[in-house]
Design a protein around this motif. Structure first.
Motif, PDB file in Angstrom:
ATOM      1  N   ASP A   8      25.295 -10.236  28.822  1.00  0.00           N
ATOM      2  CA  ASP A   8      25.334 -11.127  29.976  1.00  0.00           C
ATOM      3  C   ASP A   8      25.094 -10.325  31.249  1.00  0.00           C
ATOM      4  O   ASP A   8      25.126  -9.101  31.239  1.00  0.00           O
ATOM      5  N   LEU A   9      24.874 -11.048  32.330  1.00  0.00           N
ATOM      6  CA  LEU A   9      24.604 -10.414  33.617  1.00  0.00           C
ATOM      7  C   LEU A   9      25.768 -10.544  34.586  1.00  0.00           C
ATOM      8  O   LEU A   9      25.650 -10.231  35.760  1.00  0.00           O
ATOM      9  N   GLY A  10      26.897 -11.025  34.085  1.00  0.00           N
ATOM     10  CA  GLY A  10      28.102 -11.075  34.898  1.00  0.00           C
ATOM     11  C   GLY A  10      28.141 -12.191  35.920  1.00  0.00           C
ATOM     12  O   GLY A  10      28.999 -12.200  36.793  1.00  0.00           O
ATOM     13  N   THR A  11      27.207 -13.120  35.847  1.00  0.00           N
ATOM     14  CA  THR A  11      27.186 -14.254  36.760  1.00  0.00           C
ATOM     15  C   THR A  11      26.685 -15.481  36.011  1.00  0.00           C
ATOM     16  O   THR A  11      25.747 -15.368  35.222  1.00  0.00           O
ATOM     17  N   PRO A  12      27.296 -16.633  36.246  1.00  0.00           N
ATOM     18  CA  PRO A  12      26.842 -17.831  35.526  1.00  0.00           C
ATOM     19  C   PRO A  12      25.457 -18.316  35.955  1.00  0.00           C
ATOM     20  O   PRO A  12      24.808 -19.065  35.233  1.00  0.00           O
ATOM     21  N   ALA A  13      24.989 -17.893  37.125  1.00  0.00           N
ATOM     22  CA  ALA A  13      23.669 -18.316  37.607  1.00  0.00           C
ATOM     23  C   ALA A  13      22.528 -17.700  36.797  1.00  0.00           C
ATOM     24  O   ALA A  13      21.422 -18.214  36.789  1.00  0.00           O
ATOM     25  N   TRP A  14      22.794 -16.591  36.155  1.00  0.00           N
ATOM     26  CA  TRP A  14      21.767 -15.884  35.389  1.00  0.00           C
ATOM     27  C   TRP A  14      22.271 -15.634  33.979  1.00  0.00           C
ATOM     28  O   TRP A  14      23.445 -15.368  33.771  1.00  0.00           O
ATOM     29  N   LYS A  15      21.349 -15.706  33.024  1.00  0.00           N
ATOM     30  CA  LYS A  15      21.727 -15.371  31.651  1.00  0.00           C
ATOM     31  C   LYS A  15      20.641 -14.520  31.022  1.00  0.00           C
ATOM     32  O   LYS A  15      19.519 -14.439  31.526  1.00  0.00           O
ATOM     33  N   VAL A  51      19.303  -8.175  38.248  1.00  0.00           N
ATOM     34  CA  VAL A  51      19.094  -9.478  38.881  1.00  0.00           C
ATOM     35  C   VAL A  51      18.352  -9.314  40.203  1.00  0.00           C
ATOM     36  O   VAL A  51      17.380 -10.041  40.476  1.00  0.00           O
ATOM     37  N   SER A  52      18.778  -8.373  41.028  1.00  0.00           N
ATOM     38  CA  SER A  52      18.138  -8.230  42.340  1.00  0.00           C
ATOM     39  C   SER A  52      16.679  -7.780  42.212  1.00  0.00           C
ATOM     40  O   SER A  52      15.815  -8.256  42.954  1.00  0.00           O
ATOM     41  N   GLN A  53      16.393  -6.923  41.242  1.00  0.00           N
ATOM     42  CA  GLN A  53      15.002  -6.491  41.057  1.00  0.00           C
ATOM     43  C   GLN A  53      14.147  -7.640  40.524  1.00  0.00           C
ATOM     44  O   GLN A  53      13.005  -7.819  40.943  1.00  0.00           O
ATOM     45  N   SER A  93       9.903 -11.322  41.613  1.00  0.00           N
ATOM     46  CA  SER A  93       9.441 -12.708  41.485  1.00  0.00           C
ATOM     47  C   SER A  93       8.966 -13.242  42.832  1.00  0.00           C
ATOM     48  O   SER A  93       7.926 -13.902  42.915  1.00  0.00           O
ATOM     49  N   GLU A  94       9.725 -12.956  43.889  1.00  0.00           N
ATOM     50  CA  GLU A  94       9.337 -13.400  45.229  1.00  0.00           C
ATOM     51  C   GLU A  94       8.073 -12.679  45.701  1.00  0.00           C
ATOM     52  O   GLU A  94       7.178 -13.296  46.269  1.00  0.00           O
ATOM     53  N   GLU A  95       8.018 -11.381  45.474  1.00  0.00           N
ATOM     54  CA  GLU A  95       6.854 -10.602  45.900  1.00  0.00           C
ATOM     55  C   GLU A  95       5.588 -11.037  45.164  1.00  0.00           C
ATOM     56  O   GLU A  95       4.512 -11.057  45.745  1.00  0.00           O
ATOM     57  N   ALA A  96       5.707 -11.389  43.882  1.00  0.00           N
ATOM     58  CA  ALA A  96       4.546 -11.805  43.096  1.00  0.00           C
ATOM     59  C   ALA A  96       3.930 -13.082  43.651  1.00  0.00           C
ATOM     60  O   ALA A  96       2.730 -13.326  43.483  1.00  0.00           O
ATOM     61  N   GLN A  97       4.734 -13.904  44.344  1.00  0.00           N
ATOM     62  CA  GLN A  97       4.206 -15.120  44.965  1.00  0.00           C
ATOM     63  C   GLN A  97       3.527 -14.821  46.301  1.00  0.00           C
ATOM     64  O   GLN A  97       2.682 -15.576  46.760  1.00  0.00           O
ATOM     65  N   VAL A 142      13.821 -10.803  29.337  1.00  0.00           N
ATOM     66  CA  VAL A 142      15.251 -10.691  29.024  1.00  0.00           C
ATOM     67  C   VAL A 142      16.164 -11.480  29.965  1.00  0.00           C
ATOM     68  O   VAL A 142      17.339 -11.658  29.663  1.00  0.00           O
ATOM     69  N   ILE A 143      15.644 -11.956  31.090  1.00  0.00           N
ATOM     70  CA  ILE A 143      16.481 -12.650  32.075  1.00  0.00           C
ATOM     71  C   ILE A 143      15.981 -14.082  32.256  1.00  0.00           C
ATOM     72  O   ILE A 143      14.793 -14.327  32.368  1.00  0.00           O
ATOM     73  N   GLU A 144      16.957 -15.014  32.311  1.00  0.00           N
ATOM     74  CA  GLU A 144      16.658 -16.423  32.582  1.00  0.00           C
ATOM     75  C   GLU A 144      17.617 -16.922  33.655  1.00  0.00           C
ATOM     76  O   GLU A 144      18.768 -16.500  33.692  1.00  0.00           O
ATOM     77  N   LYS A 145      17.113 -17.835  34.484  1.00  0.00           N
ATOM     78  CA  LYS A 145      17.986 -18.428  35.504  1.00  0.00           C
ATOM     79  C   LYS A 145      18.662 -19.650  34.943  1.00  0.00           C
ATOM     80  O   LYS A 145      18.163 -20.349  34.135  1.00  0.00           O
TER      81      LYS A 145
END
Length: 119
Positions: A35-42, A87-89, A94-98, A116-119
């Motif tokens: 886990d990533l330690g936050t419910p917003a991310w898995k 998460v921060s990277q 993701s923002e920079e790619a846009q 490996v990461i999903e929101k």
């Protein structure tokens, strides 16, 4: 005063002593992160992180596949820092790619994180 040349035995002993000292300084542990330690991310799947113990209170948690690191004074604190950096990277890339065209290394890093990461 001329000193004697070191013998093979004395050099061998010195190398063994240095090896023992290095083992006490740098130890590695492999830890599965689920886990990533936050419910917003898995995580879509567990990843293996390597924790390098560099001193009694100096740890670096590494996810080499994405070249992301976390630091702390214990294994748990370095792993928590690693989770935050993952998460921060991911968010940053993701923002920079846009906004702009990412370079090859950043594209690869983002692809690894997307696997490996999903929101």
């Amino acid at each position: 005063m001329i000193s004697e040349a070191p013998t093979l035995e004395s050099l061998s002993s010195l190398v063994q002593d240095l090896g023992s000292q290095l083992q006490n300084v740098l130890r590695t542990h492999t830890v599965a992160l689920n886990d990533l330690g936050t419910p917003a991310w898995k995580m879509s799947r567990p990843i293996l992180a390597t924790v390098e113990q560099r001193a009694s209170d100096d740890f670096a948690a590494c996810f080499y596949n994405a070249d992301v690191y976390g630091y702390g004074d214990s294994i748990p604190s370095s792993l928590e820092d690693l989770k935050e950096h993952l998460v921060s990277q991911y968010e940053f890339l993701s923002e920079e790619a846009q906004r702009v065209e990412l370079g090859p290394a950043m594209v690869e890093q983002l692809l690894v994180l997307q696997r490996v990461i999903e929101k």
